[in-house]
Design an enzyme around this catalytic site. Structure first.
Site, PDB file in Angstrom:
ATOM      1  N   GLY A  20      44.221  39.957  24.873  1.00 50.17           N
ATOM      2  CA  GLY A  20      43.050  40.504  24.932  1.00 50.17           C
ATOM      3  C   GLY A  20      41.994  39.543  25.680  1.00 50.17           C
ATOM      4  O   GLY A  20      40.686  39.381  25.268  1.00 50.17           O
ATOM      5  N   PHE A  23      37.988  39.247  30.183  1.00 55.08           N
ATOM      6  CA  PHE A  23      36.615  39.884  30.207  1.00 55.08           C
ATOM      7  C   PHE A  23      36.515  40.561  31.617  1.00 55.08           C
ATOM      8  O   PHE A  23      36.838  39.803  32.645  1.00 55.08           O
ATOM      9  CB  PHE A  23      35.729  39.147  29.762  1.00 55.08           C
ATOM     10  CG  PHE A  23      34.175  39.550  30.093  1.00 55.08           C
ATOM     11  CD1 PHE A  23      33.677  40.538  28.985  1.00 55.08           C
ATOM     12  CD2 PHE A  23      33.428  39.186  30.776  1.00 55.08           C
ATOM     13  CE1 PHE A  23      32.558  41.179  29.153  1.00 55.08           C
ATOM     14  CE2 PHE A  23      32.031  40.078  30.854  1.00 55.08           C
ATOM     15  CZ  PHE A  23      31.758  40.968  29.910  1.00 55.08           C
ATOM     16  N   GLY A  24      36.274  41.797  31.552  1.00 58.06           N
ATOM     17  CA  GLY A  24      36.326  42.429  32.993  1.00 58.06           C
ATOM     18  C   GLY A  24      37.660  43.346  33.317  1.00 58.06           C
ATOM     19  O   GLY A  24      37.811  44.044  34.193  1.00 58.06           O
ATOM     20  N   ASN A  25      38.745  43.187  32.611  1.00 55.41           N
ATOM     21  CA  ASN A  25      39.765  43.897  32.661  1.00 55.41           C
ATOM     22  C   ASN A  25      40.023  44.855  31.545  1.00 55.41           C
ATOM     23  O   ASN A  25      40.216  44.252  30.280  1.00 55.41           O
ATOM     24  CB  ASN A  25      40.812  42.650  32.707  1.00 55.41           C
ATOM     25  CG  ASN A  25      42.423  43.367  32.983  1.00 55.41           C
ATOM     26  OD1 ASN A  25      42.618  44.617  32.618  1.00 55.41           O
ATOM     27  ND2 ASN A  25      43.373  42.813  33.654  1.00 55.41           N
ATOM     28  N   HIS A 137      42.203  30.756  30.193  1.00 53.19           N
ATOM     29  CA  HIS A 137      43.623  30.845  30.161  1.00 53.19           C
ATOM     30  C   HIS A 137      44.335  30.891  31.514  1.00 53.19           C
ATOM     31  O   HIS A 137      45.561  30.437  31.466  1.00 53.19           O
ATOM     32  CB  HIS A 137      43.936  31.979  29.449  1.00 53.19           C
ATOM     33  CG  HIS A 137      43.521  33.350  30.043  1.00 53.19           C
ATOM     34  ND1 HIS A 137      42.265  33.867  30.061  1.00 53.19           N
ATOM     35  CD2 HIS A 137      44.481  34.306  30.594  1.00 53.19           C
ATOM     36  CE1 HIS A 137      42.382  35.185  30.503  1.00 53.19           C
ATOM     37  NE2 HIS A 137      43.817  35.243  30.839  1.00 53.19           N
ATOM     38  N   GLU A 174      41.282  33.600  43.353  1.00 55.26           N
ATOM     39  CA  GLU A 174      42.203  34.359  42.558  1.00 55.26           C
ATOM     40  C   GLU A 174      43.467  34.830  43.469  1.00 55.26           C
ATOM     41  O   GLU A 174      44.198  35.581  42.975  1.00 55.26           O
ATOM     42  CB  GLU A 174      41.615  35.623  42.123  1.00 55.26           C
ATOM     43  CG  GLU A 174      40.345  35.444  41.237  1.00 55.26           C
ATOM     44  CD  GLU A 174      40.547  35.102  39.879  1.00 55.26           C
ATOM     45  OE1 GLU A 174      41.433  35.599  39.302  1.00 55.26           O
ATOM     46  OE2 GLU A 174      40.055  33.997  39.330  1.00 55.26           O
ATOM     47  N   ARG A 214      35.035  37.092  40.654  1.00 53.68           N
ATOM     48  CA  ARG A 214      35.900  35.987  40.108  1.00 53.68           C
ATOM     49  C   ARG A 214      36.345  35.358  41.641  1.00 53.68           C
ATOM     50  O   ARG A 214      36.609  34.121  41.463  1.00 53.68           O
ATOM     51  CB  ARG A 214      37.354  36.566  39.673  1.00 53.68           C
ATOM     52  CG  ARG A 214      37.302  37.293  38.259  1.00 53.68           C
ATOM     53  CD  ARG A 214      38.590  37.584  37.903  1.00 53.68           C
ATOM     54  NE  ARG A 214      38.485  38.344  36.492  1.00 53.68           N
ATOM     55  CZ  ARG A 214      39.389  38.595  35.855  1.00 53.68           C
ATOM     56  NH1 ARG A 214      40.731  38.251  36.147  1.00 53.68           N
ATOM     57  NH2 ARG A 214      39.301  39.333  34.746  1.00 53.68           N
ATOM     58  N   HIS A 250      39.903  42.581  40.495  1.00 55.20           N
ATOM     59  CA  HIS A 250      40.287  41.964  41.708  1.00 55.20           C
ATOM     60  C   HIS A 250      40.498  43.151  42.818  1.00 55.20           C
ATOM     61  O   HIS A 250      40.275  44.328  42.521  1.00 55.20           O
ATOM     62  CB  HIS A 250      41.717  41.406  41.394  1.00 55.20           C
ATOM     63  CG  HIS A 250      41.932  40.559  40.727  1.00 55.20           C
ATOM     64  ND1 HIS A 250      42.835  40.186  39.710  1.00 55.20           N
ATOM     65  CD2 HIS A 250      41.290  39.105  40.883  1.00 55.20           C
ATOM     66  CE1 HIS A 250      42.923  39.112  39.138  1.00 55.20           C
ATOM     67  NE2 HIS A 250      41.654  38.446  39.877  1.00 55.20           N
ATOM     68  N   ASP A 252      42.796  44.088  44.386  1.00 53.65           N
ATOM     69  CA  ASP A 252      44.055  44.842  44.445  1.00 53.65           C
ATOM     70  C   ASP A 252      43.946  45.855  43.189  1.00 53.65           C
ATOM     71  O   ASP A 252      44.851  46.759  43.139  1.00 53.65           O
ATOM     72  CB  ASP A 252      45.399  44.132  44.311  1.00 53.65           C
ATOM     73  CG  ASP A 252      45.377  43.243  43.089  1.00 53.65           C
ATOM     74  OD1 ASP A 252      44.461  43.420  42.090  1.00 53.65           O
ATOM     75  OD2 ASP A 252      46.233  42.351  42.888  1.00 53.65           O
ATOM     76  N   ASN A 362      48.627  45.175  29.374  1.00 50.05           N
ATOM     77  CA  ASN A 362      48.089  43.949  29.344  1.00 50.05           C
ATOM     78  C   ASN A 362      47.425  43.494  30.653  1.00 50.05           C
ATOM     79  O   ASN A 362      46.478  42.570  30.691  1.00 50.05           O
ATOM     80  CB  ASN A 362      49.154  42.855  29.214  1.00 50.05           C
ATOM     81  CG  ASN A 362      48.852  41.635  28.446  1.00 50.05           C
ATOM     82  OD1 ASN A 362      47.821  41.685  27.888  1.00 50.05           O
ATOM     83  ND2 ASN A 362      49.609  40.266  28.490  1.00 50.05           N
ATOM     84  N   CYS A 368      50.232  43.608  40.835  1.00 50.56           N
ATOM     85  CA  CYS A 368      49.853  42.263  40.199  1.00 50.56           C
ATOM     86  C   CYS A 368      51.213  41.485  39.922  1.00 50.56           C
ATOM     87  O   CYS A 368      51.039  40.436  40.078  1.00 50.56           O
ATOM     88  CB  CYS A 368      49.327  42.518  38.797  1.00 50.56           C
ATOM     89  SG  CYS A 368      47.444  42.906  38.893  1.00 50.56           S
TER      90      CYS A 368
END
Length: 445
Positions: A20, A23-25, A137, A174, A214, A250, A252, A362, A368
């Protein structure tokens, strides 16, 4: 000469977990700390790769990163043996530790931006790894990503590799998740669309307020310069800040393109009329713009099902297929829209659904999971052949997963030193299977 668009899917790593971290996803955050299944995740991904290969497409495989990232933890002041580092980090800084265990490299749409030889000034295929500075990360990935890409695309006659952009939020990049290439046919010069979320050096421009943007405009223009793209084959377009604040982290997640088709949500962009007119002009007037209205599919439905985080592939001229997650099939409004879409007079003729729930939970859908690389037959012949999916490689990778992956993994398991040893053993064997050489830090010590 033949031309192809090859999808290089990320192989899910042996430490696939739900930390987790993003942040934002929305999907990533909502499934934080759930128990994951690395083996199921890897096999779901391999099955999707095999299905696309069986459709007649050329399918590639991109290796995962080494996790936990012991080297990052050592840089942050944790000392002693690997076991000592894991124990101390997990106890003293659990959030940092989880970040250094991220499974995010599986989403290879964020691995790099790729420009085909037909577009570039020197006639080579150009690669720039994404720096992914917005998330700690993910910022751990670029160096290893660069080594893996250089091992896959090693022939300097055909391929040119650039270092990732400076590690600073002003040049947040990104990768292909915010980049789409349009063309009439894969072998012809195309138009590359760079979508960005904000201007880093101009605070007067629109920007989201809840979630971070991003990708910066400055990063997009820098990649275009590095790749030797001209004004004639580049268009820049800003993502709508309001949809970023709804979880569209993003481009996409809200739009997907292939050849001369742009499939996008009504709320995806700002200033889209200008950008679409540029695309239309630069591609010679052959674009198909397919807009999904908000009153038919809401942004929230698009995000929860990843309607636009689908792959759009060409099986034959004028016949495109959407590769969608089963979540699209399970949502009545999205399913009804897709059923209606394929009956319309557009190049999109089919939708095929795939179970990629381990990835979806996830925060990443089919789009992706893949990095798109347009190649001619000479360039394809120059690619490391052990990274192109065949029946033999598919069987060998499945056996490799069965041998090395755990059925279940909790966030507590990430501190198990045995997991680190299992992961390194698996990755060392993988580099031999795929003939990558020493791309991982533990192999280079």
């Amino acid at each position: 000469m033949q031309h192809y668009e090859v999808n290089f899917d990320g192989l899910v790593g042996p430490t696939h977990n739900y930390a987790g971290l993003s942040f934002g996803n929305v999907a990533s955050l909502s499934n934080a700390k759930s128990t994951s299944s690395p083996k199921s995740a890897a096999k779901q991904g391999l099955q999707k790769m095999k299905a696309l290969q069986e459709m007649g497409l050329v399918q590639g495989v991109l290796a995962p990163q080494e996790r936990p990232d012991i080297y990052a933890l050592r840089r942050l002041g944790f000392h002693g043996s690997d076991t000592d580092v894991l124990a101390a980090a997990a106890k003293e800084a659990p959030a940092i530790f989880r970040a250094c265990c991220s499974a995010s490299s599986m989403w290879t749409a964020n691995a790099a931006t790729v420009s085909p030889s037909a577009d570039t000034a020197n006639g080579k295929v150009h690669f720039t790894p994404a720096n992914l500075t917005n998330k700690f990360h993910r910022s751990l990935e670029p160096e290893t990503t660069g080594r893996i890409l250089r091992a896959m695309f090693a022939n300097a006659r055909y391929f040119e590799h650039h270092r990732h952009l400076p590690d600073n939020e002003h040049f947040g990049d990104e990768g292909a998740a915010n980049h789409t290439r349009f063309c009439n046919e894969y072998g012809f010069a195309g138009v590359e669309l760079f979508v960005y979320g904000r201007h880093a050096f101009d605070d007067s421009k629109p920007a989201p307020s809840r979630y971070p943007a991003r990708q910066t405009y400055e990063a997009s223009t820098a990649v275009a310069r590095l790749h030797g793209l001209s004004d004639d084959n580049v268009v820049y377009l800003q993502q709508n800040p309001a949809v970023i604040d709804k979880g569209v982290f993003h481009n996409d997640v809200i739009a997907v393109g292939n050849q001369n088709v742009m499939f996008y949500h009504q709320e995806a962009f700002i200033d889209q009329q200008r950008a679409f007119a540029e695309l239309e002009t630069k591609l010679g007037g052959s674009m198909h713009f397919i807009e999904v209205p908000s009153d038919v599919v809401s942004v929230e439905d698009a995000v929860s099902t990843y309607l636009f985080n689908t792959q759009l592939v060409t099986l034959k001229p004028g016949h495109m297929v959407i590769i969608a997650p089963t979540e699209c099939q399970e949502n009545a409004r999205v399913a009804a829209y897709l059923e209606h879409l394929v009956q319309q007079n557009t190049p999109i003729k089919e939708v095929r659904f795939f179970d990629v729930k381990q990835s979806m939970r996830n925060g990443g859908g089919p789009a992706c999971l893949r990095l798109r690389v347009a190649l001619n037959d000479q360039e394809l012949d120059a690619v490391n052949p052990h990274c192109i999916l065949t029946d033999g490689l598919f069987e060998r990778l499945n056996k490799w997963v069965d041998k090395h992956y755990r059925d279940e993994l909790s966030t507590d398991d990430l501190a198990d030193p045995q997991l680190l040893e299992e992961s390194r053993t698996a990755l060392d064997e993988l580099t031999q299977i795929m003939h990558l050489g020493s791309v991982y830090p533990f192999q280079r010590d």
